[in-house]
Design an enzyme around this catalytic site. Sequence first.
Site, PDB file in Angstrom:
ATOM      1  N   ASP A 143     -50.013 -57.152  16.617  1.00  0.00           N
ATOM      2  CA  ASP A 143     -50.265 -57.840  15.357  1.00  0.00           C
ATOM      3  C   ASP A 143     -51.751 -58.191  15.272  1.00  0.00           C
ATOM      4  O   ASP A 143     -52.306 -58.787  16.189  1.00  0.00           O
ATOM      5  CB  ASP A 143     -49.408 -59.113  15.324  1.00  0.00           C
TER       6      ASP A 143
ATOM      7  N   ARG B  87     -53.164 -66.508  22.344  1.00  0.00           N
ATOM      8  CA  ARG B  87     -54.172 -66.340  21.300  1.00  0.00           C
ATOM      9  C   ARG B  87     -55.432 -67.082  21.746  1.00  0.00           C
ATOM     10  O   ARG B  87     -55.610 -68.269  21.494  1.00  0.00           O
ATOM     11  CB  ARG B  87     -53.653 -66.853  19.963  1.00  0.00           C
TER      12      ARG B  87
ATOM     13  N   GLN C 243     -42.495 -68.133  19.708  1.00  0.00           N
ATOM     14  CA  GLN C 243     -41.793 -67.997  18.442  1.00  0.00           C
ATOM     15  C   GLN C 243     -40.436 -67.343  18.647  1.00  0.00           C
ATOM     16  O   GLN C 243     -40.230 -66.619  19.621  1.00  0.00           O
ATOM     17  CB  GLN C 243     -42.581 -67.108  17.456  1.00  0.00           C
TER      18      GLN C 243
ATOM     19  N   ASP D 247     -45.135 -68.470   3.525  1.00  0.00           N
ATOM     20  CA  ASP D 247     -45.027 -69.414   4.636  1.00  0.00           C
ATOM     21  C   ASP D 247     -44.062 -70.541   4.278  1.00  0.00           C
ATOM     22  O   ASP D 247     -44.090 -71.058   3.153  1.00  0.00           O
ATOM     23  CB  ASP D 247     -46.387 -70.042   4.953  1.00  0.00           C
TER      24      ASP D 247
ATOM     25  N   GLU E  16     -46.905 -75.891   8.969  1.00  0.00           N
ATOM     26  CA  GLU E  16     -46.290 -74.563   8.851  1.00  0.00           C
ATOM     27  C   GLU E  16     -45.281 -74.334   9.972  1.00  0.00           C
ATOM     28  O   GLU E  16     -45.604 -74.485  11.140  1.00  0.00           O
ATOM     29  CB  GLU E  16     -47.354 -73.473   8.893  1.00  0.00           C
TER      30      GLU E  16
ATOM     31  N   SER F 260     -44.022 -67.986   9.196  1.00  0.00           N
ATOM     32  CA  SER F 260     -44.649 -66.990   8.345  1.00  0.00           C
ATOM     33  C   SER F 260     -43.719 -65.789   8.314  1.00  0.00           C
ATOM     34  O   SER F 260     -43.241 -65.348   9.367  1.00  0.00           O
ATOM     35  CB  SER F 260     -46.018 -66.590   8.899  1.00  0.00           C
TER      36      SER F 260
END
Length: 345
Positions: free
Chosen positions: A57, A111, A126, A246, A259, A262
């Site tokens: 991604d 990340r 996630q 989102d 959030e 997504s």
Amino acid sequence: MSKLIKPEGYNALLGTCQTEQGIKLIKDFFQQNLSTELRLRRVTAPLFVLKGLGINDDLNGVERPVTFPIKDLGDAKAEVVHSLAKWKRLTLAEYEVAPGYGIYTDMNAIRADEELDNLHSLYVDQWDWEAVITPAQRTLEFLKDVVRRIYASIRRTEYLTCETYPQIKPFLPEDIHFIHSEDLLQMYPDKTPKEREDAICKEYGAVFVTGIGGKLSDGKKHDGRAPDYDDWSTLAENGKAGLNGDILIWYPVLGRSFELSSMGIRVDRDSLLRQLAIEDKEDRKELFFHKRLLDGKLPLSIGGGIGQSRLCMVMLHKAHIGEIQASIWPDDMREECEKAGMPLI
């Protein structure tokens, strides 16, 4: 440290042991609900993929993946995933999943370029999910229906959490509100995208903002999206684009929007070509994933990611994601958090 939010008078409602028990309760209950609601089968997922296949991604297109050489493959480079947005679609094809069914998995990512604060960590966990759909289901109304079902699972999880720990009180509204990012811009033309999200979430409590990735009437994007998974350029009858968005809530603990997910209907052949051209990324057409999609070898799908630590943070009314997950934080952030009553794991 300017981005760190320190809620005045914050006190964690659960101690360390109860928090760990609560995390397991929430994760077990929610993923079972999600699986049942969307007819998803659990699969095993990779932590890393080979570089150069177009499977990883790209997020906003600027984040650098963690990369390492593989000795037994002649030092070929592997990348730690940012998410599994494209890998899942390849898996749907490989497993020959029928329309109306899908897969979900535990996605763990690193990340390294993340800006650390109350919500953002170097470690991302996630529930990544993806389901096969028919051409007739590539509509905004179908997307909204899936969003409502996911939100219903979130609210059921909130109910269980509050029943288990009576000191935690529910706050999520019964319904989720839908709004296009262009309409949001017109409502708050003098605000930044983040400020718009804060304003709309404070008003409605739970919001799904659609059409994220393309430029709005002011020439700017609400937020960045890679051009090769969500379909953000499809034109609806009203002239607005976007089959993605989102899930956001108003989080009273931090006094801001938050959030949780997504997601979106994924690109088909036409929208992939259109979005690659818009983003000047047409060289990707020669990559493994993109060639498979353009050759019609991947099913139409809808999918997304739902933050595990983020959901637990909200359900347990924590002020920092580091109270939920173990990660690396700057020493000064740890000290500030300790003083503010939110010790980081």
